[in-house]
Scaffold this motif. Sequence first.
Motif, PDB file in Angstrom:
ATOM      1  N   ASP A   1       0.840  -1.207   0.000  1.00 28.74           N
ATOM      2  CA  ASP A   1       0.000   0.000   0.000  1.00 28.74           C
ATOM      3  C   ASP A   1       0.871   1.251   0.000  1.00 28.74           C
ATOM      4  O   ASP A   1       1.765   1.385   0.846  1.00 28.74           O
ATOM      5  N   ILE A   2       0.609   2.143  -0.922  1.00 30.75           N
ATOM      6  CA  ILE A   2       1.360   3.402  -0.978  1.00 30.75           C
ATOM      7  C   ILE A   2       0.350   4.545  -0.902  1.00 30.75           C
ATOM      8  O   ILE A   2      -0.439   4.753  -1.829  1.00 30.75           O
ATOM      9  N   GLN A   3       0.363   5.222   0.226  1.00 31.55           N
ATOM     10  CA  GLN A   3      -0.522   6.374   0.397  1.00 31.55           C
ATOM     11  C   GLN A   3       0.218   7.613  -0.042  1.00 31.55           C
ATOM     12  O   GLN A   3       1.430   7.721   0.185  1.00 31.55           O
ATOM     13  N   ALA A   4      -0.512   8.550  -0.642  1.00 35.56           N
ATOM     14  CA  ALA A   4       0.167   9.752  -1.123  1.00 35.56           C
ATOM     15  C   ALA A   4      -0.784  10.935  -1.109  1.00 35.56           C
ATOM     16  O   ALA A   4      -1.998  10.769  -1.207  1.00 35.56           O
ATOM     17  N   GLN A   5      -0.191  12.120  -0.977  1.00 35.92           N
ATOM     18  CA  GLN A   5      -1.024  13.333  -1.050  1.00 35.92           C
ATOM     19  C   GLN A   5      -1.557  13.515  -2.481  1.00 35.92           C
ATOM     20  O   GLN A   5      -2.661  13.978  -2.680  1.00 35.92           O
ATOM     21  N   ARG A   6      -0.732  13.169  -3.437  1.00 38.76           N
ATOM     22  CA  ARG A   6      -1.149  13.245  -4.837  1.00 38.76           C
ATOM     23  C   ARG A   6      -0.585  12.048  -5.596  1.00 38.76           C
ATOM     24  O   ARG A   6       0.516  11.567  -5.286  1.00 38.76           O
ATOM     25  N   ILE A   7      -1.335  11.594  -6.608  1.00 36.60           N
ATOM     26  CA  ILE A   7      -0.918  10.471  -7.458  1.00 36.60           C
ATOM     27  C   ILE A   7      -0.878  10.995  -8.889  1.00 36.60           C
ATOM     28  O   ILE A   7      -1.844  11.610  -9.354  1.00 36.60           O
ATOM     29  N   VAL A   8       0.233  10.771  -9.549  1.00 32.03           N
ATOM     30  CA  VAL A   8       0.374  11.270 -10.920  1.00 32.03           C
ATOM     31  C   VAL A   8       0.498  10.085 -11.863  1.00 32.03           C
ATOM     32  O   VAL A   8       1.373   9.228 -11.673  1.00 32.03           O
ATOM     33  N   LEU A   9      -0.362  10.009 -12.858  1.00 33.81           N
ATOM     34  CA  LEU A   9      -0.221   8.983 -13.889  1.00 33.81           C
ATOM     35  C   LEU A   9       0.509   9.599 -15.074  1.00 33.81           C
ATOM     36  O   LEU A   9      -0.010  10.493 -15.741  1.00 33.81           O
ATOM     37  N   SER A  10       1.716   9.122 -15.321  1.00 33.14           N
ATOM     38  CA  SER A  10       2.508   9.571 -16.472  1.00 33.14           C
ATOM     39  C   SER A  10       3.037   8.328 -17.159  1.00 33.14           C
ATOM     40  O   SER A  10       4.232   8.187 -17.362  1.00 33.14           O
ATOM     41  N   ALA A  11       2.111   7.424 -17.472  1.00 33.88           N
ATOM     42  CA  ALA A  11       2.508   6.097 -17.959  1.00 33.88           C
ATOM     43  C   ALA A  11       2.418   5.998 -19.474  1.00 33.88           C
ATOM     44  O   ALA A  11       2.338   4.886 -20.011  1.00 33.88           O
ATOM     45  N   GLY A  12       2.436   7.122 -20.175  1.00 29.76           N
ATOM     46  CA  GLY A  12       2.433   7.099 -21.638  1.00 29.76           C
ATOM     47  C   GLY A  12       1.227   6.333 -22.154  1.00 29.76           C
ATOM     48  O   GLY A  12       0.092   6.556 -21.715  1.00 29.76           O
ATOM     49  N   ALA A  13       1.491   5.381 -23.057  1.00 33.11           N
ATOM     50  CA  ALA A  13       0.404   4.596 -23.660  1.00 33.11           C
ATOM     51  C   ALA A  13      -0.273   3.702 -22.624  1.00 33.11           C
ATOM     52  O   ALA A  13      -1.397   3.235 -22.845  1.00 33.11           O
ATOM     53  N   GLY A  14       0.397   3.468 -21.475  1.00 36.25           N
ATOM     54  CA  GLY A  14      -0.192   2.624 -20.434  1.00 36.25           C
ATOM     55  C   GLY A  14      -1.237   3.343 -19.592  1.00 36.25           C
ATOM     56  O   GLY A  14      -1.948   2.723 -18.791  1.00 36.25           O
ATOM     57  N   THR A  15      -1.345   4.657 -19.768  1.00 39.00           N
ATOM     58  CA  THR A  15      -2.255   5.436 -18.914  1.00 39.00           C
ATOM     59  C   THR A  15      -3.720   5.077 -19.163  1.00 39.00           C
ATOM     60  O   THR A  15      -4.523   5.053 -18.223  1.00 39.00           O
ATOM     61  N   ALA A  16      -4.079   4.743 -20.403  1.00 34.59           N
ATOM     62  CA  ALA A  16      -5.484   4.408 -20.693  1.00 34.59           C
ATOM     63  C   ALA A  16      -5.910   3.201 -19.852  1.00 34.59           C
ATOM     64  O   ALA A  16      -6.986   3.212 -19.235  1.00 34.59           O
ATOM     65  N   ASP A  17      -5.056   2.160 -19.786  1.00 35.77           N
ATOM     66  CA  ASP A  17      -5.407   0.972 -18.988  1.00 35.77           C
ATOM     67  C   ASP A  17      -5.441   1.286 -17.499  1.00 35.77           C
ATOM     68  O   ASP A  17      -6.290   0.767 -16.770  1.00 35.77           O
ATOM     69  N   LEU A  18      -4.508   2.138 -17.056  1.00 36.30           N
ATOM     70  CA  LEU A  18      -4.501   2.495 -15.630  1.00 36.30           C
ATOM     71  C   LEU A  18      -5.793   3.216 -15.257  1.00 36.30           C
ATOM     72  O   LEU A  18      -6.372   2.966 -14.194  1.00 36.30           O
ATOM     73  N   LEU A  19      -6.262   4.114 -16.130  1.00 36.77           N
ATOM     74  CA  LEU A  19      -7.511   4.828 -15.848  1.00 36.77           C
ATOM     75  C   LEU A  19      -8.663   3.835 -15.737  1.00 36.77           C
ATOM     76  O   LEU A  19      -9.532   3.967 -14.875  1.00 36.77           O
ATOM     77  N   GLN A  20      -8.622   2.820 -16.599  1.00 40.98           N
ATOM     78  CA  GLN A  20      -9.675   1.797 -16.552  1.00 40.98           C
ATOM     79  C   GLN A  20      -9.615   1.033 -15.223  1.00 40.98           C
ATOM     80  O   GLN A  20     -10.642   0.806 -14.596  1.00 40.98           O
ATOM     81  N   THR A  21      -8.407   0.699 -14.792  1.00 39.09           N
ATOM     82  CA  THR A  21      -8.230   0.009 -13.506  1.00 39.09           C
ATOM     83  C   THR A  21      -8.805   0.836 -12.368  1.00 39.09           C
ATOM     84  O   THR A  21      -9.329   0.297 -11.391  1.00 39.09           O
ATOM     85  N   LEU A  22      -8.675   2.158 -12.495  1.00 38.59           N
ATOM     86  CA  LEU A  22      -9.168   3.040 -11.434  1.00 38.59           C
ATOM     87  C   LEU A  22     -10.625   3.440 -11.664  1.00 38.59           C
ATOM     88  O   LEU A  22     -11.163   4.291 -10.955  1.00 38.59           O
TER      89      LEU A  22
END
Length: 391
Positions: free
Chosen positions: A195-216
């Motif tokens: 578990d990684i808690q953070a004040q802010r989370i930045v998605l800068s995963a290039g072409a992988g960002t679309a899948d990450l958004l779906q996961t979230l």
Amino acid sequence: MPSVISTDVLIVGGGVAGLWLNARLRGQGFATVLVENASLGGGQSLKSQGIIHGGAKYALHGALTGASEAIADMPRRWREALAGNGELDLAGVRLLSEAHYLWSPGTLAGNLTSFFASKAVRGRVDQVKGNELPPALQHPKFKGKVYRLAELVVDVPSLIERLAQLAGDSLLAGQQIEPLLADGQLVGLRVDGRDIQAQRIVLSAGAGTADLLQTLSINQPKMQRRPLHMVLAKGAALKPLFAHCLGGGPKPRITVTTHPAADGQNVWYLGGDIAEADGVAREPAAQIAAAREELHKLLPWIDLDQVQWATLRVDRAEPEQSGLVRPDNAFVAEQGRLLVGWPTKLALAPDFADRVLAALSKDGIQPTAQPAPNDLPKPPLAIPVWDQLLP
Ligand code: FAD
């Protein structure tokens, strides 16, 4: 029980955008963790041509557009960083060329002549001749006109290596990403059970960002991919050349950059129009034949017989725009603790970081004294594409 880490900013994606941002944040005292699921720079960044655009290419219609203005400051910012006195200390990163060139094989179209003479480009674009020409164009048979742009070309492998050094202990090799929720709100990510808690989370995963958004379970912002079919050529006959060759249309007919292979030979990396629509439709053998013919037409004195060839298919990942228009700036969208974006160009990594820093500052996010995690599995550096494809 999974181990828990608290940090200020959790970044997902170790391309130029995530690594540059990470180094800026650490420089300002923020605690960070940057998660990479493959290799650092191995997405688009190490497949890029490394040109730090100042916008001239985008002004080929004869007028400086918004794109030109937004990007105009990037060469200066990179130069300062590379000299060790900018926003990051990138002294030691290899500069492949002090300048990128515009090369017109015939006479320039009328609107371009006035463009080059205009006040807007004065000081940014100068005509060069004789022994000032790029080595590959210094030949008695060369007839075209060449303009020097105030843009540089960086060696991306050494850039990524330096940014990885600046990341210190913050890098984490991680595959499985899940949302970490508290009261239904995203408060961090669970990475491979940690578990990684953070004040802010930045998605800068290039072409992988679309899948990450779906996961979230987030459906905005939308991403687009722009496919390219690049050509690589390696051989002793290929002297240094960093240039957009103009075709007559708004896009360069071919863009050549020169990169050192591990065996010391030069690799020409060919993009521009040849790598776009028609090039994408061609099979690799046909794409190589097209590139070979184009080079023979443009530079007939170069002996291409001993040259080794390869092609590379890669997508550019960008925020969705109508008509696949090239976006002008780095893009960052905010949703609660989440920031999602694409720099849209390697050159705009500083602009990407600015936008994230501005969002943190607007929300009053300050560095907290989080202990740096020091036992994290580290992602590897990516291997340059030319050494993978043309060993
Ligand atoms: P990337 O470099 O793609 O990095 C994203 C990283 O995220 C990757 O390392 C990937 O492995 C990682 N990742 C993906 N999914 C996950 C996940 N789920 N979890 C963890 N990590 C993940 N721009 C210029 O300014 N000049 C140029 O000359 C130039 N030439 C280019 C030539 C080509 C052929 C291409 C394709 C692009 C070019 N660009 C150029 C554009 C430039 O390369 C990109 O805009 C820039 O590299 C994007 O950086 P990034 O960090 O956003 O993405």
